[in-house]
Design an enzyme around this catalytic site. Structure first.
Site, PDB file in Angstrom:
ATOM      1  N   CYS A  62      85.357   7.265 -22.948  1.00 31.22           N
ATOM      2  CA  CYS A  62      85.510   8.542 -23.477  1.00 31.22           C
ATOM      3  C   CYS A  62      86.929   8.873 -22.704  1.00 31.22           C
ATOM      4  CB  CYS A  62      84.612   9.476 -23.166  1.00 31.22           C
ATOM      5  SG  CYS A  62      84.231   9.944 -21.703  1.00 31.22           S
ATOM      6  N   CYS A  67      84.507   9.877 -27.981  1.00 25.88           N
ATOM      7  CA  CYS A  67      85.585  11.219 -28.354  1.00 25.88           C
ATOM      8  C   CYS A  67      86.600  10.459 -28.966  1.00 25.88           C
ATOM      9  CB  CYS A  67      85.828  11.780 -27.272  1.00 25.88           C
ATOM     10  SG  CYS A  67      87.065  10.882 -25.982  1.00 25.88           S
ATOM     11  N   CYS A  97      92.030   3.806 -27.209  1.00 22.63           N
ATOM     12  CA  CYS A  97      91.252   2.550 -26.811  1.00 22.63           C
ATOM     13  C   CYS A  97      92.205   1.459 -26.839  1.00 22.63           C
ATOM     14  CB  CYS A  97      90.046   2.417 -27.508  1.00 22.63           C
ATOM     15  SG  CYS A  97      88.984   1.152 -26.815  1.00 22.63           S
TER      16      CYS A  97
END
EC number: 1.20.4.4
Length: 140
Positions: free
Chosen positions: A11, A83, A90
């Site tokens: 996250c 999230c 990412c």
């Protein structure tokens, strides 16, 4: 000892959602999975996350808030973003790494009294716990 699969929860700040997910996953998946969590940034462990997990008998107080480790990311069997920000930011994962997104509200953004904030943390805690329990039972 059999090789455990690696699950990596991500996250934004590795302070609430991914920490709670790591705690639940160690409870439900610990026999078969090595469980890690991290964030795009490391914001430190949120004390309310520690508090509400303790209420369900899971101690996450010794977990650390970490930034994404490329080595773990690249050898993970499953990467779970919790999230939208983490899903969007990412780092690229190799094709052999399965990535899924399980979106949850950010309890750290809750407003109101301390009790109202804790209520949001409890709701998100229970939602994450239910999702990980489902994964433990069904594999998806």
């Amino acid at each position: 000892m059999k090789n455990k699969k690696i699950i990596y929860f991500l996250c934004t700040g590795n302070s609430c959602r991914s920490q709670m997910a790591e705690g639940w996953a160690k409870k439900y998946l610990g026999d078969d999975w090595e469980v890690y969590s991290a964030g795009i940034e490391a914001h430190g462990l949120n004390p309310n996350a520690v508090k509400v997990m303790k209420e369900v008998g899971i101690d996450i107080s010794n977990q650390t808030s970490d930034v994404i480790d490329p080595e773990i990311l690249n050898k993970a069997d499953l990467v779970v973003t919790l999230c939208g920000h983490a899903a969007d930011h990412c780092p690229v994962t190799p094709p052999n790494v399965k990535r899924v997104h399980w979106g949850f509200d950010d309890p750290a953004k809750a407003e109101g009294t301390e009790e109202e904030k804790l209520a949001v943390f409890r709701r998100v805690r229970d939602e994450i716990g239910a999702r990980i329990k489902k994964f433990a039972e069904t594999g998806e």
